[in-house]
Design a protein around this motif. Structure first.
Motif, PDB file in Angstrom:
ATOM      1  N   MET A 120       0.755  -1.157   0.072  1.00 59.18           N
ATOM      2  CA  MET A 120      -0.128  -0.031  -0.036  1.00 59.18           C
ATOM      3  C   MET A 120       0.808   1.380  -0.044  1.00 59.18           C
ATOM      4  O   MET A 120       0.364   2.387   0.018  1.00 59.18           O
ATOM      5  N   GLY A 121       2.123   1.065   0.109  1.00 58.00           N
ATOM      6  CA  GLY A 121       2.931   2.356   0.108  1.00 58.00           C
ATOM      7  C   GLY A 121       3.276   2.803   1.373  1.00 58.00           C
ATOM      8  O   GLY A 121       3.419   4.049   1.674  1.00 58.00           O
ATOM      9  N   MET A 122       3.340   2.170   2.442  1.00 55.77           N
ATOM     10  CA  MET A 122       3.821   2.320   3.532  1.00 55.77           C
ATOM     11  C   MET A 122       5.448   2.498   3.704  1.00 55.77           C
ATOM     12  O   MET A 122       5.877   1.737   3.089  1.00 55.77           O
ATOM     13  N   THR A 123       5.994   3.514   4.480  1.00 54.38           N
ATOM     14  CA  THR A 123       7.352   3.608   4.729  1.00 54.38           C
ATOM     15  C   THR A 123       7.655   2.515   5.619  1.00 54.38           C
ATOM     16  O   THR A 123       6.925   2.201   6.377  1.00 54.38           O
ATOM     17  N   ASP A 124       8.904   2.326   5.980  1.00 48.45           N
ATOM     18  CA  ASP A 124       9.504   1.681   7.114  1.00 48.45           C
ATOM     19  C   ASP A 124       8.855   2.011   8.244  1.00 48.45           C
ATOM     20  O   ASP A 124       8.512   1.208   9.048  1.00 48.45           O
ATOM     21  N   ARG A 125       8.898   3.324   8.491  1.00 50.66           N
ATOM     22  CA  ARG A 125       8.756   3.689   9.789  1.00 50.66           C
ATOM     23  C   ARG A 125       6.946   3.576   9.936  1.00 50.66           C
ATOM     24  O   ARG A 125       6.747   3.427  10.990  1.00 50.66           O
ATOM     25  N   GLN A 126       6.373   4.120   9.017  1.00 51.07           N
ATOM     26  CA  GLN A 126       5.034   3.652   8.999  1.00 51.07           C
ATOM     27  C   GLN A 126       4.519   2.504   9.532  1.00 51.07           C
ATOM     28  O   GLN A 126       3.784   1.888  10.035  1.00 51.07           O
ATOM     29  N   LEU A 127       5.270   1.456   8.457  1.00 55.19           N
ATOM     30  CA  LEU A 127       5.079  -0.199   9.000  1.00 55.19           C
ATOM     31  C   LEU A 127       5.444  -0.474  10.144  1.00 55.19           C
ATOM     32  O   LEU A 127       4.615  -0.963  10.722  1.00 55.19           O
ATOM     33  N   LEU A 128       6.330  -0.004  10.849  1.00 51.22           N
ATOM     34  CA  LEU A 128       6.584  -0.399  12.259  1.00 51.22           C
ATOM     35  C   LEU A 128       5.671   0.330  13.247  1.00 51.22           C
ATOM     36  O   LEU A 128       5.164  -0.307  13.983  1.00 51.22           O
ATOM     37  N   TRP A 129       5.368   1.635  13.214  1.00 51.79           N
ATOM     38  CA  TRP A 129       4.466   2.504  14.105  1.00 51.79           C
ATOM     39  C   TRP A 129       2.971   2.217  13.959  1.00 51.79           C
ATOM     40  O   TRP A 129       2.349   2.158  15.077  1.00 51.79           O
ATOM     41  N   LYS A 130       2.618   1.898  12.763  1.00 53.06           N
ATOM     42  CA  LYS A 130       1.186   1.977  12.352  1.00 53.06           C
ATOM     43  C   LYS A 130       0.557   0.446  12.341  1.00 53.06           C
ATOM     44  O   LYS A 130      -0.487   0.194  12.520  1.00 53.06           O
ATOM     45  N   VAL A 131       1.523  -0.664  11.911  1.00 52.51           N
ATOM     46  CA  VAL A 131       1.122  -1.678  11.919  1.00 52.51           C
ATOM     47  C   VAL A 131       1.745  -2.650  12.886  1.00 52.51           C
ATOM     48  O   VAL A 131       1.131  -3.475  13.722  1.00 52.51           O
ATOM     49  N   GLU A 132       3.395  -2.893  12.878  1.00 53.82           N
ATOM     50  CA  GLU A 132       3.754  -3.947  13.478  1.00 53.82           C
ATOM     51  C   GLU A 132       3.823  -3.664  14.999  1.00 53.82           C
ATOM     52  O   GLU A 132       3.192  -4.579  15.772  1.00 53.82           O
ATOM     53  N   LEU A 133       4.271  -2.560  15.427  1.00 52.58           N
ATOM     54  CA  LEU A 133       4.223  -2.558  17.177  1.00 52.58           C
ATOM     55  C   LEU A 133       2.723  -2.479  17.516  1.00 52.58           C
ATOM     56  O   LEU A 133       2.597  -3.119  18.577  1.00 52.58           O
ATOM     57  N   PRO A 134       1.662  -1.848  17.052  1.00 52.88           N
ATOM     58  CA  PRO A 134       0.334  -2.054  17.485  1.00 52.88           C
ATOM     59  C   PRO A 134      -0.066  -3.563  17.402  1.00 52.88           C
ATOM     60  O   PRO A 134      -0.773  -3.863  18.647  1.00 52.88           O
ATOM     61  N   LEU A 135       0.296  -4.391  16.347  1.00 44.93           N
ATOM     62  CA  LEU A 135      -0.141  -5.719  16.522  1.00 44.93           C
ATOM     63  C   LEU A 135       0.671  -6.380  17.493  1.00 44.93           C
ATOM     64  O   LEU A 135       0.216  -7.486  18.125  1.00 44.93           O
ATOM     65  N   ALA A 136       1.768  -6.123  17.708  1.00 45.46           N
ATOM     66  CA  ALA A 136       2.843  -6.883  18.847  1.00 45.46           C
ATOM     67  C   ALA A 136       2.620  -6.413  20.319  1.00 45.46           C
ATOM     68  O   ALA A 136       3.269  -7.165  21.182  1.00 45.46           O
ATOM     69  N   LEU A 137       2.055  -5.332  20.327  1.00 48.77           N
ATOM     70  CA  LEU A 137       1.792  -4.846  21.739  1.00 48.77           C
ATOM     71  C   LEU A 137       1.352  -5.651  22.693  1.00 48.77           C
ATOM     72  O   LEU A 137       1.974  -5.558  23.834  1.00 48.77           O
ATOM     73  N   GLY A 138       0.316  -6.569  22.361  1.00 43.80           N
ATOM     74  CA  GLY A 138      -0.325  -7.372  23.458  1.00 43.80           C
ATOM     75  C   GLY A 138       0.980  -8.378  24.003  1.00 43.80           C
ATOM     76  O   GLY A 138       1.067  -8.408  25.139  1.00 43.80           O
ATOM     77  N   VAL A 139       1.757  -8.983  22.975  1.00 44.99           N
ATOM     78  CA  VAL A 139       2.867  -9.991  23.525  1.00 44.99           C
ATOM     79  C   VAL A 139       3.842  -8.994  23.987  1.00 44.99           C
ATOM     80  O   VAL A 139       4.577  -9.542  25.267  1.00 44.99           O
ATOM     81  N   ILE A 140       4.273  -7.907  23.707  1.00 44.75           N
ATOM     82  CA  ILE A 140       5.316  -7.051  24.419  1.00 44.75           C
ATOM     83  C   ILE A 140       5.040  -6.589  25.959  1.00 44.75           C
ATOM     84  O   ILE A 140       5.846  -6.947  26.541  1.00 44.75           O
ATOM     85  N   LEU A 141       3.556  -6.297  25.976  1.00 46.12           N
ATOM     86  CA  LEU A 141       3.067  -5.937  27.152  1.00 46.12           C
ATOM     87  C   LEU A 141       3.583  -7.328  28.204  1.00 46.12           C
ATOM     88  O   LEU A 141       3.385  -7.070  29.551  1.00 46.12           O
ATOM     89  N   THR A 142       3.063  -8.400  27.500  1.00 50.68           N
ATOM     90  CA  THR A 142       3.357  -9.722  28.576  1.00 50.68           C
ATOM     91  C   THR A 142       4.557  -9.669  28.859  1.00 50.68           C
ATOM     92  O   THR A 142       4.930 -10.156  30.241  1.00 50.68           O
TER      93      THR A 142
END
Lengths: 213, 252
Positions: A120-142
């Motif tokens: 969709m044309g996300m930059t690396d930073r957008q991929l990290l902040w808008k997709v990867e970190l929000p999706l991994a957040l639950g596991v990271i918080l554990t």
């Protein structure tokens, strides 16, 4: 009953040491989060570094805590007796759950989701902040929760090198064979661990609930 | 008519060195719809990924709107290309509305314009916005997710759309509905479309040309009517499977 009387008569010292303990755990967990999450992000993106670094962090975890404090004391700059040495040891111990959960959370993301984001044309930073970190957040918080609970327990041992905290009561109690002193350190520490587990568990469920697709 | 996509003797090797595409050439004018058919592993998906530069050619040139993909800024290139994949790849942490409105958001549209566009798109793919806009992907059926995926791909009105088995995971009835809806949509929009399918009726319905990919080569690329009359042995093999399924219908 004897113990409760002791507790009440020493309430100022109990509060003082509990506060010190909270500061120790708060600072060390924050340090582990500040180092561990970026490290985990880096490792998730560079698979070649993943097993050596995770292996190293794992090895630290296997060193008995008293031994780790002893190893750190003679070291220049970071070593010595007191709070800063204790904090370094506590950060090193709390690192593993934070790093390994960050890595697990990120590499566990559905590859189709990542591919869609890139296409969709996300930059690396957008991929990290808008997709990867929000999706991994639950596991990271554990990982953060586990790190905090481990930290509460280990911080009692930090009293051995003069860092203060509830361990002061425990070590004094052990030396004086006084079970009231041991309990005055152990009970607040246990309560703190349970409270941290409960509160962080709530936060985790709040942020992690939506990631089940 | 100006060209939308052009392949000039494109070859692509997998990182392992395994050749995937060899010497592929074709030209697609604006507004054309190319259906790619062929066996699994023949290289159809690779063709799509070369167009939006998820891959770069090992040899030859891929041109989009007359410019080599390697000369495009990859972010700008991909924002102009809608992409639908079979697994859909909706963002599980975002609502349907935010999934659909993602590219417009990245493009910095105003909130109100995004909302209007998202509602229009949801209606277009047959999902009532007032019921679906605030749901999360896990609350949708497979068919509904696929519709959201199509809406998301065309949200910022890209001139080129790539679809990889967009209706593959659906039951036959829902699939036929969505194909027809997409056909109507396509007739209004006149976008350039490249799509991969295993479904010959779908290729004939949506494609203005059908390209057969075999072992990384484009062995036949013809309008549907001529494609069905082709004597190429691999085309014959594909068509036999189609006739087999039709005779099954007749017997019933």
């Amino acid at each position: 009953m004897e113990f409760i009387e002791f507790f009440i008569s020493h309430r100022n010292e109990v509060l003082q040491l509990t506060a010190e303990h909270l500061v120790l755990v708060g600072l060390s967990t924050s340090g582990a989060v500040l180092i561990g999450i970026p490290l985990g992000v880096g490792l998730a993106r560079n698979p070649r570094w993943r097993s050596p670094v995770l292996g190293f962090v794992n090895v630290i975890q296997t060193i008995p805590s008293l031994a780790l404090f002893a190893i750190l004391i003679p070291l220049p700059v970071i070593g010595g007796i007191g709070t800063s040495t204790a904090l370094i040891a506590l950060v090193l111990y709390s690192l593993l759950p934070v790093v390994s959960n960050t890595v697990a959370g990120l590499i566990g993301i559905d590859p189709a989701v990542r591919e869609a984001a890139v296409a969709m044309g996300m930059t690396d930073r957008q991929l990290l902040w808008k997709v990867e970190l929000p999706l991994a957040l639950g596991v990271i918080l554990t990982g953060v929760r586990v790190a905090t609970v481990i930290g509460v327990g280990l911080a009692t041992i930090a009293a051995a090198i003069g860092a203060g905290g509830l361990g002061v009561f425990i070590f004094r109690g052990l030396a004086m064979l006084d079970s009231r002193l041991i309990l005055a350190g152990a009970i607040p520490a246990a309560a703190m661990a349970l409270a941290a587990d409960l509160i962080l568990g709530r936060i985790e469920r709040h942020f992690g609930a939506r990631r089940t697709a | 008519m100006s060209t939308a996509v052009e392949f000039r003797s494109v070859s692509f090797r997998h990182v392992s060195g395994r050749p995937v595409l060899s010497q592929m050439s074709f030209t697609l004018s604006k507004g054309e719809a190319l259906a790619l058919v062929g066996r699994s592993g023949s290289g159809k998906t690779t063709v799509l990924k070369l167009i939006n530069r998820l891959f770069e050619p090992s040899a030859g040139e891929v041109l989009v709107e007359g410019v080599q993909t390697t000369a495009w800024d990859p972010i700008r290139l991909r924002r102009r290309i809608g992409y639908v994949i079979q697994e859909v790849g909706l963002f599980p942490h975002l609502t349907v509305a935010r999934n659909v409105g993602l590219v417009p958001t990245l493009e910095g549209w105003e909130a109100e314009r995004i909302r209007v566009r998202v509602w229009e798109l949801l209606r277009m793919v047959g999902l009532a916005p007032e019921r679906f806009a605030d749901r999360y992907p896990h609350e949708l059926s497979g068919g509904q997710r696929q519709r959201v995926g199509v809406a998301r791909a065309v949200a910022a009105d890209p001139p080129l759309v790539l679809m990889d088995e967009p209706f593959g995971a659906l039951d036959p009835i829902t699939r036929a509905e969505l194909q027809q809806e997409f056909k109507d949509l396509q007739a209004q929009m006149k976008r350039t479309l490249v799509f991969v399918t295993h479904d010959m009726p779908e290729a004939c319905l949506l494609g203005s040309r059908i390209g057969l990919v075999q072992d990384g080569r484009l062995v036949e690329c013809l309008p549907p009517g001529e494609f069905l009359r082709s004597k190429h042995p691999e085309v014959q093999a594909v068509l036999r499977t189609l006739q087999a399924s039709e005779s099954l219908n007749v017997q019933r």
